[in-house]
Design a protein around this motif. Structure first.
Motif, PDB file in Angstrom:
ATOM      1  N   MET A  43      30.053  -6.396 -89.758  1.00 52.66           N
ATOM      2  CA  MET A  43      29.269  -7.327 -90.557  1.00 52.66           C
ATOM      3  C   MET A  43      28.085  -6.619 -91.221  1.00 52.66           C
ATOM      4  N   ALA A  44      27.382  -5.795 -90.439  1.00 53.75           N
ATOM      5  CA  ALA A  44      26.262  -5.033 -90.995  1.00 53.75           C
ATOM      6  C   ALA A  44      26.761  -4.077 -92.075  1.00 53.75           C
ATOM      7  N   HIS A  45      27.904  -3.470 -91.823  1.00 57.46           N
ATOM      8  CA  HIS A  45      28.525  -2.554 -92.773  1.00 57.46           C
ATOM      9  C   HIS A  45      28.838  -3.278 -94.079  1.00 57.46           C
ATOM     10  N   SER A 113      37.586 -13.816 -94.271  1.00 62.67           N
ATOM     11  CA  SER A 113      37.143 -14.949 -93.463  1.00 62.67           C
ATOM     12  C   SER A 113      35.901 -15.590 -94.069  1.00 62.67           C
ATOM     13  N   ALA A 114      35.639 -16.824 -93.679  1.00 65.06           N
ATOM     14  CA  ALA A 114      34.478 -17.544 -94.204  1.00 65.06           C
ATOM     15  C   ALA A 114      33.174 -16.856 -93.796  1.00 65.06           C
ATOM     16  N   GLU A 115      33.143 -16.317 -92.574  1.00 65.50           N
ATOM     17  CA  GLU A 115      31.932 -15.639 -92.094  1.00 65.50           C
ATOM     18  C   GLU A 115      31.640 -14.381 -92.912  1.00 65.50           C
ATOM     19  N   THR A 116      32.670 -13.582 -93.134  1.00 63.33           N
ATOM     20  CA  THR A 116      32.498 -12.376 -93.940  1.00 63.33           C
ATOM     21  C   THR A 116      32.116 -12.730 -95.367  1.00 63.33           C
ATOM     22  N   GLY A 117      32.732 -13.773 -95.908  1.00 67.25           N
ATOM     23  CA  GLY A 117      32.405 -14.204 -97.257  1.00 67.25           C
ATOM     24  C   GLY A 117      30.950 -14.630 -97.384  1.00 67.25           C
TER      25      GLY A 117
END
Length: 232
Positions: A43-45, A113-117
């Motif tokens: 996620m940080a990446h 995914s929605a979180e990554t988006g």
């Protein structure tokens, strides 16, 4: 010789702007390498890479807009710059979207995914805002005669038409671009980048032409055809 001397200050300012854009591309490229080596969390990446890509894209867009508002040395010069930097962005920002529509399209197609988006959209927003304030500070230095601190970031209408027509043209161009993006997925990466850069340049050049064709020919024909069918 006198004519060349008269053009030299203009060429110096243009070279300064080009140098700034190429410098930020190199700096962002270095930052991307460090990010890949130092950050471990996905996620940080994703957040940092998307932030850097959006910052680069917005920085160059602001500076290109500034250059396009000046009297070009040659009519095709702005189009050459658009193609060149579209190619540069395509080659250096592989793996990022740098565009909310691109993120949402991947989410709808199930490729993200929605979180990554959400993380990527947040990074794009922060990157765009940071580039805006960075450009304001840079222009206040007066490195060229075009760089003035009083320059406004307010949205302007580049095709000189009323808002509804501008929205329709923007929607048509966006539809063409994203449709091409979907169809070019199977094309080799290097060739795809050239094709998309050429398409972006064409859409920038043809935007006013699309407006004329649509509002002077296509829509009147569609209206007349609809009226005729209703009468029948």
């Amino acid at each position: 010789m006198t004519a060349l001397r008269g053009l030299w200050p203009e060429m110096q300012d243009t070279c300064t702007s080009l140098g700034l854009m190429l410098s930020i591309v190199l700096f962002i490229g270095l930052a991307r390498v460090v990010t890949r080596q130092q950050l471990n969390g996905p996620m940080a990446h994703a957040f940092v890479l998307e932030f850097l890509a959006t910052f680069q894209l917005c920085f160059c867009t602001h500076e290109l807009q500034l250059l396009s508002e000046q009297e070009p040395l040659h009519p095709t010069w702005p189009l050459m710059l658009i193609y060149f930097f579209s190619l540069v962005h395509g080659l250096t920002l592989v793996g990022t979207s740098s565009n909310p529509c691109g993120v949402m399209m991947q989410m709808m197609l199930g490729g993200m995914s929605a979180e990554t988006g959400a993380i990527r959209l947040l990074a794009q927003l922060i990157g765009a805002l940071c580039s805006r304030y960075c450009m304001g500070a840079l222009w206040s230095l007066g490195l060229t005669k075009y760089h003035v601190s009083e320059r406004s970031f307010a949205c302007r209408n580049p095709i000189q038409v009323d808002l509804p027509k501008a929205v329709i043209i923007e929607a048509v161009c966006s539809f063409i671009f994203h449709s091409a993006l979907l169809h070019f997925q199977e094309v080799r990466t290097k060739l795809r980048i050239h094709l998309l850069s050429a398409l972006i340049t064409f859409l920038v050049y043809a935007g006013i032409l699309l407006m004329i064709l649509m509002f002077n020919f296509f829509l009147p024909w569609l209206y007349d055809n609809h009226t005729t069918n209703k009468k029948e």
